[in-house]
Design an enzyme around this catalytic site. Sequence first.
Site, short mmCIF file in Angstrom:
data_model
loop_
_atom_site.label_atom_id
_atom_site.label_comp_id
_atom_site.label_asym_id
_atom_site.label_seq_id
_atom_site.Cartn_x
_atom_site.Cartn_y
_atom_site.Cartn_z
N HIS A 1 35.93 84.06 35.86
CA HIS A 1 34.87 84.87 36.50
C HIS A 1 33.62 84.95 35.61
CE1 HIS A 1 38.12 86.29 39.19
NE2 HIS A 1 38.82 86.36 38.07
N SER B 1 7.67 73.21 28.38
CA SER B 1 6.99 73.80 29.52
C SER B 1 5.49 73.59 29.36
CB SER B 1 7.30 75.30 29.57
OG SER B 1 6.29 75.98 30.27
N LYS C 1 24.67 50.57 53.81
CA LYS C 1 24.30 50.10 52.48
C LYS C 1 23.42 51.09 51.73
CE LYS C 1 23.41 46.25 54.70
NZ LYS C 1 24.44 46.45 55.74
N LYS D 1 9.27 77.29 25.15
CA LYS D 1 10.38 76.78 25.97
C LYS D 1 10.91 75.43 25.52
CE LYS D 1 11.97 78.15 29.35
NZ LYS D 1 11.51 78.37 30.71
N GLU E 1 20.01 69.78 34.42
CA GLU E 1 19.73 70.39 35.73
C GLU E 1 19.57 69.32 36.80
OE1 GLU E 1 16.51 73.42 35.40
OE2 GLU E 1 16.87 73.11 33.27
N1 ARG Z 1 21.62 43.58 58.65
C1 ARG Z 1 22.84 43.72 59.37
C2 ARG Z 1 23.67 44.84 58.73
O1 ARG Z 1 23.37 45.20 57.67
C3 ARG Z 1 23.62 42.44 59.31
C4 ARG Z 1 24.53 42.27 60.48
C5 ARG Z 1 23.72 42.02 61.68
N2 ARG Z 1 24.54 41.81 62.81
C6 ARG Z 1 24.08 41.96 64.06
N3 ARG Z 1 24.91 41.75 65.01
N4 ARG Z 1 22.89 42.39 64.31
O2 ARG Z 1 24.59 45.33 59.31
#
Ligand code: ARG
Length: 462
Positions: free
Chosen positions: A155, A276, A324, A282, A289
């Site tokens: 705590h 600062s 991605k 500071k 952080e």
């Molecule tokens: N740039 C697309 C992705 O990252 C690649 C696959 C594209 N496929 C499609 N059927 N449009 O998913």
Amino acid sequence: MKLWKGRFQKEADSRTNDFNSSISVDSRMVNEDIEGSIAHAAMLGKCGIIEKTESEKICRELAGIREDIDSGALAIDPDAEDIHTFIEGELTARLGDAGKRLHTARSRNDQVALDVRLTLRKECEELKTGLLTLIRTLCEKAETHSGTVMPGYTHLQRAQPITFGHHLMAYCEMFLRDLSRLKDALKRMDVMPLGSGALAGTTYPLDREYTARLLGFREISHNSLDGVADRDFCAEIAFFASMTMVHLSRLCEELVLWCSWEYKFIELSDAFSTGSSIMPQKKNPDLAELIRGKSGRVFGDLMGLLTMMKGLPLAYNKDMQEDKEAVFDAVDTIKLCLTPLIPMLETMTVLEQNMRNAAAKGFINATDCADYLVSQKGLPFRDAYKATGELVAVCIEKGLTLETLPLEDYRGVCREFDEGVYEAISLEKCVNDRKVAGGPAPENVKREVGRVRKLLEAWEER
Ligand code: ARG
């Protein structure tokens, strides 16, 4: 140039292209895309699906493209739709018909599923190295401070005495679990999807096992729909990253607390602190952080991935292009955080005396006082607990600690007390005696450091 030119009568609107394109994110997979294409072309040649000579030509030219990109002789076109389109287009520009044969029995859907795996495999290797270095750094500090007494908290209230080494080793446990989570995720990701085609496999007699061997995969995917529609591995890596960020942010929160004037348990090096613009006195733990703060974006990456995948019908859907940005951000953020954190830990000064002073206040040895009545005087724990509680009240009233309270006050609360109590409640004894397995005693800390170092060696050999 659009791949699907034959079917369409109008050029795509520039707004369509801008919105649809993923090259800004997927160009970082360029080496993996080429690696995958080389393996695919080699397999096509081996199986007689394309001429052996053409296969060799393709492989050679792909390697040439990779060299040219590396050397800067060839720039990736930011207007290309994605990296797959760009590489195939460049190959065709260089080889003509042979280049056009590369995409036989392949779709960008299985291609991208492969590229992301190859890229993450490489990234995760770097993450593993980073975590190993972090754990090694923590072990160093823990070894140095195996006997440094500090207050342990519950705590955020001083609770019982521990050692700073023990506290640091708790983080080693967390990061070791993160490493094992990463390993698990990589094991399930270790599946080669090429041959799934767009969604329904292919009529060509591919040798998928051969491609898998060339690319160093343990096995091939066993269902073409799942082969292109699976992004579990992205979510798993994002979860690994999220859990790691939880641990990093807890560590950083403690660093922030410890270098405040309220604690002053540590002093961060000037090299890893900031000042600062207005307050001349500071010295701020900005980096700690910021690491704490960056946990939020990684959790966001995980949530984004789960939400993006939820409810998608089989098989590939363009939604999945969003995978991605999220998963790369998660791994990049971990790498980004480890870079300054490791030297920040290495260079911090531990203010042992301040830790000790804090441990000497706050009745941190009250449990040990009660334990003394139990083990030396045979009282039941509950009675000992009550007597010690009364002693603490006396101390507070008199402005004293258990160490400075005169024996007559002890005996006023419980006749059983004698001189031995002072020895029993000394911080050193309290800490040294906590040598139960997993406890904070200095000898335990040293042993744990040794055990963890052995684990690190085993990790490094993998
Ligand atoms: N740039 C697309 C992705 O990252 C690649 C696959 C594209 N496929 C499609 N059927 N449009 O998913």
